[in-house]
Design a protein around this motif. Structure first.
Motif, PDB file in Angstrom:
ATOM      1  N   LYS A 163       0.839  -1.206   0.000  1.00 12.45           N
ATOM      2  CA  LYS A 163       0.000   0.000   0.000  1.00 12.45           C
ATOM      3  C   LYS A 163       0.872   1.254   0.000  1.00 12.45           C
ATOM      4  N   LEU A 164       1.918   1.242   0.802  1.00  8.07           N
ATOM      5  CA  LEU A 164       2.808   2.394   0.864  1.00  8.07           C
ATOM      6  C   LEU A 164       3.514   2.625  -0.465  1.00  8.07           C
ATOM      7  N   TRP A 165       3.904   1.550  -1.134  1.00  8.61           N
ATOM      8  CA  TRP A 165       4.567   1.687  -2.438  1.00  8.61           C
ATOM      9  C   TRP A 165       3.645   2.319  -3.493  1.00  8.61           C
ATOM     10  N   ASP A 166       2.355   2.292  -3.227  1.00 12.29           N
ATOM     11  CA  ASP A 166       1.392   2.896  -4.157  1.00 12.29           C
ATOM     12  C   ASP A 166       0.999   4.314  -3.749  1.00 12.29           C
ATOM     13  N   SER A 167       1.717   4.912  -2.818  1.00 14.86           N
ATOM     14  CA  SER A 167       1.350   6.247  -2.335  1.00 14.86           C
ATOM     15  C   SER A 167       1.286   7.274  -3.460  1.00 14.86           C
ATOM     16  N   PHE A 168       2.295   7.281  -4.309  1.00 13.58           N
ATOM     17  CA  PHE A 168       2.303   8.159  -5.482  1.00 13.58           C
ATOM     18  C   PHE A 168       1.902   7.352  -6.711  1.00 13.58           C
ATOM     19  N   GLU A 169       1.006   7.879  -7.520  1.00 18.75           N
ATOM     20  CA  GLU A 169       0.733   7.253  -8.812  1.00 18.75           C
ATOM     21  C   GLU A 169       1.938   7.476  -9.727  1.00 18.75           C
ATOM     22  N   ASP A 170       2.039   6.670 -10.775  1.00 22.41           N
ATOM     23  CA  ASP A 170       3.233   6.712 -11.622  1.00 22.41           C
ATOM     24  C   ASP A 170       3.426   8.044 -12.329  1.00 22.41           C
ATOM     25  N   ASP A 171       2.342   8.747 -12.631  1.00 20.85           N
ATOM     26  CA  ASP A 171       2.450  10.020 -13.341  1.00 20.85           C
ATOM     27  C   ASP A 171       2.189  11.213 -12.416  1.00 20.85           C
ATOM     28  N   ALA A 172       2.436  11.036 -11.118  1.00 19.13           N
ATOM     29  CA  ALA A 172       2.144  12.105 -10.162  1.00 19.13           C
ATOM     30  C   ALA A 172       3.100  13.288 -10.300  1.00 19.13           C
ATOM     31  N   PHE A 173       4.325  13.027 -10.756  1.00 21.01           N
ATOM     32  CA  PHE A 173       5.346  14.075 -10.767  1.00 21.01           C
ATOM     33  C   PHE A 173       5.391  14.779 -12.119  1.00 21.01           C
ATOM     34  N   ILE A 174       5.045  16.064 -12.094  1.00 14.99           N
ATOM     35  CA  ILE A 174       4.975  16.879 -13.319  1.00 14.99           C
ATOM     36  C   ILE A 174       6.296  17.626 -13.525  1.00 14.99           C
ATOM     37  N   ARG A 175       6.818  18.194 -12.473  1.00 12.70           N
ATOM     38  CA  ARG A 175       8.125  18.865 -12.471  1.00 12.70           C
ATOM     39  C   ARG A 175       8.242  19.900 -13.608  1.00 12.70           C
ATOM     40  N   ASP A 176       7.274  20.775 -13.672  1.00 12.04           N
ATOM     41  CA  ASP A 176       7.227  21.807 -14.714  1.00 12.04           C
ATOM     42  C   ASP A 176       7.784  23.114 -14.137  1.00 12.04           C
ATOM     43  N   LYS A 177       8.960  23.499 -14.574  1.00 14.84           N
ATOM     44  CA  LYS A 177       9.588  24.708 -14.051  1.00 14.84           C
ATOM     45  C   LYS A 177       8.833  25.968 -14.458  1.00 14.84           C
ATOM     46  N   GLU A 178       8.220  25.943 -15.632  1.00 14.33           N
ATOM     47  CA  GLU A 178       7.522  27.129 -16.111  1.00 14.33           C
ATOM     48  C   GLU A 178       6.294  27.448 -15.259  1.00 14.33           C
ATOM     49  N   THR A 179       5.494  26.431 -14.970  1.00  9.30           N
ATOM     50  CA  THR A 179       4.261  26.644 -14.204  1.00  9.30           C
ATOM     51  C   THR A 179       4.493  26.581 -12.703  1.00  9.30           C
ATOM     52  N   GLY A 180       5.623  25.997 -12.305  1.00  4.22           N
ATOM     53  CA  GLY A 180       5.888  25.837 -10.879  1.00  4.22           C
ATOM     54  C   GLY A 180       5.173  24.655 -10.261  1.00  4.22           C
ATOM     55  N   VAL A 181       4.571  23.791 -11.087  1.00  6.57           N
ATOM     56  CA  VAL A 181       3.863  22.614 -10.571  1.00  6.57           C
ATOM     57  C   VAL A 181       4.847  21.438 -10.512  1.00  6.57           C
ATOM     58  N   PHE A 182       5.152  20.993  -9.298  1.00  6.17           N
ATOM     59  CA  PHE A 182       6.101  19.887  -9.146  1.00  6.17           C
ATOM     60  C   PHE A 182       5.412  18.529  -9.204  1.00  6.17           C
ATOM     61  N   PHE A 183       4.261  18.410  -8.512  1.00  7.30           N
ATOM     62  CA  PHE A 183       3.512  17.146  -8.574  1.00  7.30           C
ATOM     63  C   PHE A 183       2.034  17.446  -8.411  1.00  7.30           C
ATOM     64  N   ASP A 184       1.225  16.462  -8.791  1.00  6.98           N
ATOM     65  CA  ASP A 184      -0.231  16.589  -8.714  1.00  6.98           C
ATOM     66  C   ASP A 184      -0.698  16.019  -7.369  1.00  6.98           C
ATOM     67  N   PRO A 185      -1.133  16.873  -6.437  1.00  7.22           N
ATOM     68  CA  PRO A 185      -1.558  16.378  -5.116  1.00  7.22           C
ATOM     69  C   PRO A 185      -2.683  15.357  -5.193  1.00  7.22           C
ATOM     70  N   ALA A 186      -3.479  15.392  -6.254  1.00  6.22           N
ATOM     71  CA  ALA A 186      -4.578  14.426  -6.381  1.00  6.22           C
ATOM     72  C   ALA A 186      -4.065  13.009  -6.616  1.00  6.22           C
ATOM     73  N   LYS A 187      -2.783  12.887  -6.961  1.00  3.68           N
ATOM     74  CA  LYS A 187      -2.209  11.564  -7.234  1.00  3.68           C
ATOM     75  C   LYS A 187      -1.253  11.111  -6.133  1.00  3.68           C
ATOM     76  N   LEU A 188      -1.422  11.687  -4.948  1.00  2.00           N
ATOM     77  CA  LEU A 188      -0.740  11.263  -3.742  1.00  2.00           C
ATOM     78  C   LEU A 188      -1.794  10.778  -2.752  1.00  2.00           C
ATOM     79  N   HIS A 189      -1.619   9.566  -2.203  1.00  2.00           N
ATOM     80  CA  HIS A 189      -2.688   8.925  -1.429  1.00  2.00           C
ATOM     81  C   HIS A 189      -2.203   8.466  -0.059  1.00  2.00           C
ATOM     82  N   ASP A 190      -2.995   8.746   0.961  1.00  2.00           N
ATOM     83  CA  ASP A 190      -2.738   8.209   2.290  1.00  2.00           C
ATOM     84  C   ASP A 190      -2.983   6.704   2.291  1.00  2.00           C
TER      85      ASP A 190
END
Length: 450
Positions: A163-190
């Protein structure tokens, strides 16, 4: 793809055999030499092995090391070692042992996820329920937990780690320097786990690797161990002396996995094999006899004590007489039974028994030419006894070199083993599927229903 033999290399730097450290070819400090382990890893990769495997213990007395097998009395923690070795290889997997009995799921999940990222998707976790009172006494207990309790805790522990290994979805990390969006919080799970043994909120603060998460390996052979393996393991390390018992284990595990809704082809059975390889039968026998001659009596007796649960006192017994009954323990019940089986089936004396198990501690020992060893591996592989093997060279580096230089080419000549790695990750090379993130899978189901 044509089914191929899978191979692990079980390579403790101090050697497998109880007297290996005394062999002229074996470095006396191999257990704590990073350079020597690097050499072994690179040789295993040259031989196209799937993975470098290491057992582990949490006490000096692990596996009878305090009484016998002195080169195993101290060494590296495997995940730390493999993190150092990973940059020196590109395809070889690294399967490290960690305890469900004395570790917390969060720590286990975190260190193996880190190794998986460091190795670029080549990590595996060998799940063990640690035995022995000396270990318990290092972790705030007087005695080891009962066998059944250890396995209940293990099943929950593995569930929480996954369950812990699935905390972040595979495409959670955007890392876009232009927009300042590093990851999508909706794809991080307790995780929000509450069970008999653990309460873990999560999420894990390590992301998934290119293989999803580490390969799960297990080595239990008792009924509880078989149940855990069939439910959770992707690779199973097992010990057998005969093809008939290996076939029974193989078929039982595959049927249990199928009954739990798993694809049995995704549960790989890999018995341990300790080969003494010679260009002739006489040369192989000479290698076996030479190593056997280096066993000190006290080391052989200590090894048997460790393998039979740590409660069998052989002082005063005639070493050329039979093995006396061992008091029952809460330790490795299947291994204790196997040692007794080996003694009884072969009518071994105490001395003959420790000489036979000195190399592989109950795993199958083969003494012969590359052709004879390949014949045995092929027979087991083609007759529902194995999907591959964990190779335990008796001493290092020569035992590993012998297998890579003599046996591997023979297996390749027969079309039984790869001539090049199939992929980059451990899963790809083992032919195991990518584990879909549970949250992404759940969302796909929801979207499909809509």
């Amino acid at each position: 793809m044509t089914r191929k033999i899978r191979l692990g290399a079980f390579l403790p730097g101090g050697g497998q055999h109880v007297a290996s450290w005394r062999h002229p070819d074996q470095p006396v400090d191999g257990a704590v030499s990073l350079e020597f382990h690097k050499q072994l890893a690179q040789t295993a990769e040259r031989g196209l092995f799937d993975a470098y495997f290491l057992a582990d213990g949490l006490a000096v007395g692990f596996g009878g090391a305090r009484e016998g097998g002195k080169a195993r009395v101290a060494g590296f923690e495997p995940v730390t070692l493999f993190s150092a070795l990973a940059p020196f290889t590109t395809h070889l997997g690294f399967i490290a042992t960690a305890s469900t009995t004395y570790e917390e799921p969060y720590n286990t999940a975190r260190k193996f996820a880190s190794l998986d990222l460091i190795s670029n998707g080549r990590a595996g976790w060998n799940v063990v329920t640690t035995t022995g009172d000396p270990t318990a006494q290092n972790f705030n207990r007087e005695a080891q937990p009962p066998h059944a309790e250890r396995y209940r805790r293990a099943a929950e522990h593995v569930d929480v780690v996954k369950k812990l290994w699935d905390s972040f979805e595979d495409d959670a990390f955007i890392r876009d320097k232009e927009t300042g969006v590093f990851f999508d919080p909706a794809k991080l799970h307790d995780t929000n786990h509450k069970g008999e043994h653990f309460q873990v909120k999560g999420p894990l603060n390590v992301s998934r690797s290119r293989q999803g998460h580490p390969v799960i390996v297990q080595a239990g052979q008792s009924d509880d161990g078989r149940g855990l393996a069939a439910a959770t393991a992707e690779v199973i390390f097992t010990a057998h002396q005969h093809i008939e018992t290996a076939q029974e284990f193989y078929r039982d595990i595959k049927n249990r996995a199928r009954g739990l809704g798993r694809n049995p082809d995704h549960v790989l059975i890999m018995p341990g094999v300790s080969p003494f390889v010679g260009r002739t039968e006489a040369e192989a026998r000479e290698k076996y006899d030479r190593l056997t001659s280096l066993i000190l009596e006290e080391d052989g007796v200590g090894l048997l004590n460790g393998l039979t649960g740590g409660t069998l006192d052989l002082r005063g017994y005639d070493l050329d007489g039979p093995l006396p009954p061992a008091p029952p323990t809460e330790g490795m019940k299947s291994r204790q039974a196997l040692i007794r089986q080996i003694a009884d089936e072969n009518n071994f004396s105490i001395r003959q028994l420790y000489q036979w198990v000195a190399s592989a501690r109950g795993h199958f020992t083969i003494v012969g030419t590359a052709e004879r060893i390949a014949d045995t591996l092929q027979e087991w592989f083609e007759n529902e006894a194995a999907d591959g093997f964990n190779i335990l060279p008796p001493w290092l580096p020569t035992g590993l070199d012998d297998f890579v230089d003599l046996v591997i080419p023979e297996l390749q000549r027969r079309g039984l083993f790869r001539t090049a790695y199939e992929g980059q990750t451990l899963r790809e090379n083992l032919g195991l599927p990518f584990p879909i993130n549970r949250w992404a899978a759940e969302q796909s189901i929801i979207q499909a229903a809509e």
